[in-house]
Design an enzyme around this catalytic site. Structure first.
Site, PDB file in Angstrom:
ATOM      1  N   TYR A 123     -11.449  -4.388  -4.006  1.00  0.00           N
ATOM      2  CA  TYR A 123     -11.033  -4.387  -5.411  1.00  0.00           C
ATOM      3  C   TYR A 123     -11.384  -5.644  -6.200  1.00  0.00           C
ATOM      4  CZ  TYR A 123      -8.602  -0.137  -4.144  1.00  0.00           C
ATOM      5  OH  TYR A 123      -8.322   1.134  -3.710  1.00  0.00           O
ATOM      6  N   PHE A 410       3.429   0.986  -2.160  1.00  0.00           N
ATOM      7  CA  PHE A 410       3.597   2.115  -3.077  1.00  0.00           C
ATOM      8  C   PHE A 410       2.331   2.962  -3.110  1.00  0.00           C
ATOM      9  CE2 PHE A 410       2.733  -1.889  -5.293  1.00  0.00           C
ATOM     10  CZ  PHE A 410       1.545  -1.619  -5.960  1.00  0.00           C
TER      11      PHE A 410
END
Length: 410
Positions: A123, A410
């Site tokens: 990322y 998450f």
């Protein structure tokens, strides 16, 4: 071959999720977990590539609020469920999703995007910087002594049902979340994740257990964990697998750790995600026998540089012009003047003044929560100082009293 990038409808979410499952090993998700994930997911904030009748890539974005230095809660997109099918790699699908997603996050008025990465090398090219770290430990409780502070003997520790005690645990979590940058502030429904306990995820361990710490008839801490029994020719070698532990005062905190150290038929406490400055490191008699390891935690992406930098406070006065490189979100690129008094409101505005520091938005994300310093990034050649003393000034201002930490995925 062409694919269509679009938002899945509510009726398509299950097949969209099956694409994600296949990319992460193909093991079906436990029904109770799938039900919880589906309830928390927002299909209108999800995207994916479809090739004919098949979903071949996925990406989601939860609605989050994250604590930042100074204690404010900032709206953030919790980027999650990112996958590309093995049949469709290296065709630009991930880049297209990241481009679309960041445009969407900006349109939603959320100045930050955050994620936890399955692979840390992915990322950075999209502007995400590693902003927090996780402490992992495997403590040999048969050889490590725990020294507790005064008052610990006055704390009552008692067993409780994880589900029935959830409200009390969440009250403690909420108090702690307000004090530590990087912590997601619970949004409605997310408390269920804290007690999710599918049997297939126990890996030979017990069901989830919970204990509460109490002082003066008030819950002041909690720990959730499971035990995994084991034996060898010398006797019991069970393990305590800590999921979460939080406490509002040192005595309650130490009493909970003392309980974990003393569980019968166990000789190891394993922790997979604790803050880097966890106080237990100062309570143990031999830190070398705690097998301490660090790994990357939360990644932060400034979607709107000006709004994000104004949303947090600064530890010392700062007046610095940042020349920000951001090819992926060009609206961030250019020079920004950041000014703030210690602990006061900040201003971050476009400027034509000469730059004091030059850096990419990835490095700005890494330092945003105060756990990574501009000084160390400058030493690595990732931040360039054009005004002498600017690195030291800005590095001091961006720092945090406590290490940032994201206590759950998450």
């Amino acid at each position: 071959m062409t694919t269509e990038l679009r938002v899945p409808s509510a009726s398509e979410w299950n097949t969209w999720f099956e694409c994600l499952e296949l990319a992460f090993g193909g093991v079906p998700t436990a029904p109770e977990s799938l039900e919880t994930y589906a309830a928390l997911a927002a299909p209108e904030r999800s995207i994916g590539h479809r090739d004919g009748a098949d979903w071949v890539a996925t990406a989601g974005a939860h609605r989050f609020r994250v604590t930042v230095p100074g204690g404010s809660e900032v709206a953030a997109a919790g980027v999650t469920m990112v996958s590309v099918a093995a049949t469709h790699r290296r065709r630009g699908l991930l880049t297209a999703m990241m481009r679309r997603q960041l445009d969407d996050v900006r349109s939603w008025g959320e100045p930050l995007a955050v994620l936890t990465a399955s692979e840390p090398g992915i990322y950075g090219r999209f502007g995400y910087g590693a902003a927090t770290r996780e402490l992992n430990m495997r403590i040999d409780t048969s050889r490590v002594r725990l020294d507790v502070p005064p008052g610990a003997d006055g704390v009552r520790v008692r067993y409780a049902s994880p589900v029935r005690a959830l409200a009390a645990c969440e009250a403690v979590y909420a108090e702690l979340a307000a004090t530590r940058p990087g912590t997601p502030v619970r949004q409605p429904g997310w408390e269920r994740m804290a007690v999710l306990d599918p049997e297939q995820a126990r890996d030979g361990g017990s069901p989830l257990r919970c204990v509460l710490a109490e002082r003066d008839d008030r819950v002041t801490g909690y720990a959730t964990y499971r035990t995994r029994p084991d034996w060898d020719h010398e006797g019991p070698r069970g393990r305590v697998l800590l999921r979460d532990l939080g406490a509002l005062d040192p005595a309650s905190y130490a009493a909970l750790w003392r309980f974990l150290f003393g569980i019968d038929l166990t000789s190891v406490v394993e922790c997979s995600n604790r803050p880097v400055d966890d106080a237990v490191l100062h309570l143990v008699s031999d830190v070398r026998r705690c097998d301490v390891r660090l790994r990357d935690g939360l990644y932060v992406r400034l979607v709107e540089v000006g709004a994000a930098l104004e949303a947090r406070s600064y530890r010392s006065p700062v007046d610095v012009v940042l020349d920000v490189e951001d090819a992926f979100c060009p609206w961030n690129a250019g020079r920004w003047r950041l000014t703030a008094e210690a602990g006061g409101a900040a201003s971050c505005r476009r400027t034509e003044d000469p730059a004091d520091l030059a850096l990419s938005v990835r490095e700005l994300g890494a330092v945003y929560l105060g756990g990574v310093s501009l000084t160390e990034l400058a030493a690595a050649g990732l931040v360039r100082e054009t005004r002498q003393g600017a690195v030291a000034e800005a590095s001091s201002a961006f720092s945090s009293d406590v290490e940032p930490w994201c206590p759950h995925g998450f």
